[in-house]
Scaffold this motif. Structure first.
Motif, PDB file in Angstrom:
ATOM      1  N   ASP A   1       0.828  -1.201   0.000  1.00  0.00           N
ATOM      2  CA  ASP A   1       0.000   0.000   0.000  1.00  0.00           C
ATOM      3  C   ASP A   1       0.870   1.262   0.000  1.00  0.00           C
ATOM      4  N   ALA A   2       2.138   1.113  -0.357  1.00  0.00           N
ATOM      5  CA  ALA A   2       3.013   2.279  -0.448  1.00  0.00           C
ATOM      6  C   ALA A   2       2.485   3.229  -1.507  1.00  0.00           C
ATOM      7  N   PRO A   3       2.473   4.526  -1.214  1.00  0.00           N
ATOM      8  CA  PRO A   3       1.910   5.481  -2.164  1.00  0.00           C
ATOM      9  C   PRO A   3       2.692   5.545  -3.459  1.00  0.00           C
TER      10      PRO A   3
ATOM     11  N   THR B   1      11.090   9.095  -7.228  1.00  0.00           N
ATOM     12  CA  THR B   1       9.984  10.018  -7.042  1.00  0.00           C
ATOM     13  C   THR B   1       9.936  10.448  -5.586  1.00  0.00           C
ATOM     14  N   VAL B   2       9.978  11.740  -5.372  1.00  0.00           N
ATOM     15  CA  VAL B   2       9.879  12.273  -4.011  1.00  0.00           C
ATOM     16  C   VAL B   2       8.428  12.667  -3.755  1.00  0.00           C
ATOM     17  N   LEU B   3       7.958  12.272  -2.583  1.00  0.00           N
ATOM     18  CA  LEU B   3       6.582  12.569  -2.196  1.00  0.00           C
ATOM     19  C   LEU B   3       6.614  13.517  -0.996  1.00  0.00           C
ATOM     20  N   TRP B   4       6.095  14.725  -1.201  1.00  0.00           N
ATOM     21  CA  TRP B   4       5.978  15.682  -0.107  1.00  0.00           C
ATOM     22  C   TRP B   4       4.589  15.541   0.505  1.00  0.00           C
ATOM     23  N   THR B   5       4.543  15.409   1.806  1.00  0.00           N
ATOM     24  CA  THR B   5       3.266  15.334   2.505  1.00  0.00           C
ATOM     25  C   THR B   5       3.182  16.480   3.489  1.00  0.00           C
ATOM     26  N   ASN B   6       2.167  17.301   3.336  1.00  0.00           N
ATOM     27  CA  ASN B   6       1.946  18.386   4.288  1.00  0.00           C
ATOM     28  C   ASN B   6       1.213  17.817   5.500  1.00  0.00           C
TER      29      ASN B   6
ATOM     30  N   SER C   1       6.245  23.358  -2.492  1.00  0.00           N
ATOM     31  CA  SER C   1       7.588  22.850  -2.748  1.00  0.00           C
ATOM     32  C   SER C   1       7.965  23.400  -4.109  1.00  0.00           C
ATOM     33  N   THR C   2       8.859  24.400  -4.094  1.00  0.00           N
ATOM     34  CA  THR C   2       9.145  25.139  -5.323  1.00  0.00           C
ATOM     35  C   THR C   2      10.650  25.159  -5.580  1.00  0.00           C
ATOM     36  N   SER C   3      11.048  24.572  -6.683  1.00  0.00           N
ATOM     37  CA  SER C   3      12.465  24.520  -7.060  1.00  0.00           C
ATOM     38  C   SER C   3      12.981  25.922  -7.351  1.00  0.00           C
ATOM     39  N   GLU C   4      14.173  26.238  -6.836  1.00  0.00           N
ATOM     40  CA  GLU C   4      14.767  27.545  -7.127  1.00  0.00           C
ATOM     41  C   GLU C   4      15.278  27.616  -8.557  1.00  0.00           C
ATOM     42  N   ASP C   5      15.431  26.461  -9.200  1.00  0.00           N
ATOM     43  CA  ASP C   5      15.861  26.428 -10.600  1.00  0.00           C
ATOM     44  C   ASP C   5      14.670  26.340 -11.556  1.00  0.00           C
ATOM     45  N   GLY C   6      13.475  26.359 -11.032  1.00  0.00           N
ATOM     46  CA  GLY C   6      12.297  26.235 -11.875  1.00  0.00           C
ATOM     47  C   GLY C   6      12.034  24.812 -12.342  1.00  0.00           C
ATOM     48  N   LEU C   7      12.677  23.848 -11.686  1.00  0.00           N
ATOM     49  CA  LEU C   7      12.536  22.452 -12.113  1.00  0.00           C
ATOM     50  C   LEU C   7      11.157  21.889 -11.773  1.00  0.00           C
ATOM     51  N   TRP C   8      10.620  22.311 -10.636  1.00  0.00           N
ATOM     52  CA  TRP C   8       9.265  21.873 -10.268  1.00  0.00           C
ATOM     53  C   TRP C   8       8.637  22.943  -9.388  1.00  0.00           C
ATOM     54  N   ASP C   9       7.331  22.942  -9.369  1.00  0.00           N
ATOM     55  CA  ASP C   9       6.591  23.852  -8.493  1.00  0.00           C
ATOM     56  C   ASP C   9       5.272  23.190  -8.156  1.00  0.00           C
ATOM     57  N   SER C  10       5.097  22.905  -6.888  1.00  0.00           N
ATOM     58  CA  SER C  10       3.903  22.168  -6.485  1.00  0.00           C
ATOM     59  C   SER C  10       2.643  23.033  -6.545  1.00  0.00           C
ATOM     60  N   GLY C  11       2.820  24.371  -6.479  1.00  0.00           N
ATOM     61  CA  GLY C  11       1.648  25.189  -6.167  1.00  0.00           C
ATOM     62  C   GLY C  11       1.264  24.920  -4.725  1.00  0.00           C
ATOM     63  N   ASP C  12       0.102  25.370  -4.324  1.00  0.00           N
ATOM     64  CA  ASP C  12      -0.312  25.204  -2.930  1.00  0.00           C
ATOM     65  C   ASP C  12      -0.488  23.724  -2.579  1.00  0.00           C
ATOM     66  N   ILE C  13       0.101  23.325  -1.461  1.00  0.00           N
ATOM     67  CA  ILE C  13      -0.157  21.993  -0.900  1.00  0.00           C
ATOM     68  C   ILE C  13      -0.924  22.220   0.396  1.00  0.00           C
ATOM     69  N   PRO C  14      -2.250  22.112   0.361  1.00  0.00           N
ATOM     70  CA  PRO C  14      -3.041  22.385   1.567  1.00  0.00           C
ATOM     71  C   PRO C  14      -2.762  21.365   2.663  1.00  0.00           C
ATOM     72  N   THR C  15      -3.228  21.683   3.836  1.00  0.00           N
ATOM     73  CA  THR C  15      -3.105  20.795   4.990  1.00  0.00           C
ATOM     74  C   THR C  15      -3.508  19.371   4.638  1.00  0.00           C
ATOM     75  N   GLY C  16      -2.624  18.437   4.948  1.00  0.00           N
ATOM     76  CA  GLY C  16      -2.951  17.032   4.741  1.00  0.00           C
ATOM     77  C   GLY C  16      -2.811  16.555   3.306  1.00  0.00           C
ATOM     78  N   SER C  17      -2.368  17.432   2.393  1.00  0.00           N
ATOM     79  CA  SER C  17      -2.264  17.032   0.989  1.00  0.00           C
ATOM     80  C   SER C  17      -0.837  16.648   0.624  1.00  0.00           C
ATOM     81  N   ARG C  18      -0.701  16.094  -0.586  1.00  0.00           N
ATOM     82  CA  ARG C  18       0.597  15.585  -1.003  1.00  0.00           C
ATOM     83  C   ARG C  18       0.940  16.073  -2.403  1.00  0.00           C
ATOM     84  N   PHE C  19       2.231  16.055  -2.689  1.00  0.00           N
ATOM     85  CA  PHE C  19       2.730  16.426  -4.016  1.00  0.00           C
ATOM     86  C   PHE C  19       3.899  15.510  -4.332  1.00  0.00           C
TER      87      PHE C  19
END
Ligand SMILES: [Cu+2]
Length: 122
Positions: free
Chosen positions: A34-36, A62-67, A76-94
């Motif tokens: 059941d790993a995400p 694959t890195v999974l960010w969990t708020n 979670s926003t890359s300073e090089d512009g490589l990725w940008d999650s946009g808003d990760i609300p409470t309890g959400s993942r990217f």
């Protein structure tokens, strides 16, 4: 129409038989978990920090960010512009998959004092 359906179901049965034969000759065991994200690496966003704040992974991971549930919205926003999650609300993942080696800094654009790095080894 009926004839076409019969033909199609014949093809499906044939494909299933082929699949059954090939899986029968293989001794590979598939384990369902059941790993995400398989092979993923987790970052938890909690107490206005990324944890761990320095992560080492391999190309293709694959890195999974969990708020965390107690945390306000972050990004979670890359300073090089490589990725940008946009808003990760409470309890959400990217999640983001890293396809190139290097060391990448990222921040939360809402709280720019939140900084961390991902090091991707080739
Ligand atoms: Cu934040």
């Amino acid at each position: 129409m009926l004839r076409r359906n019969v033909l199609l179901s014949g093809l499906v049965v044939g494909a299933l038989l082929l699949a059954a034969c090939s899986s029968g000759s293989s001794d590979t065991t598939t384990t369902v978990t059941d790993a995400p994200v398989s092979g993923g690496t987790d970052v938890t966003i909690k107490d206005f920090a990324f944890g761990p704040d320095a992560l080492v992974i391999s190309v293709g991971d694959t890195v999974l960010w969990t708020n965390d549930n107690s945390s306000p919205t972050h990004t979670s926003t890359s300073e090089d512009g490589l990725w940008d999650s946009g808003d990760i609300p409470t309890g959400s993942r990217f999640e983001h998959t890293f396809e190139e080696a290097g060391t990448f800094s990222y921040i939360c654009t809402i709280h720019p004092s939140m900084t961390a790095t991902i090091t991707v080894s080739g």
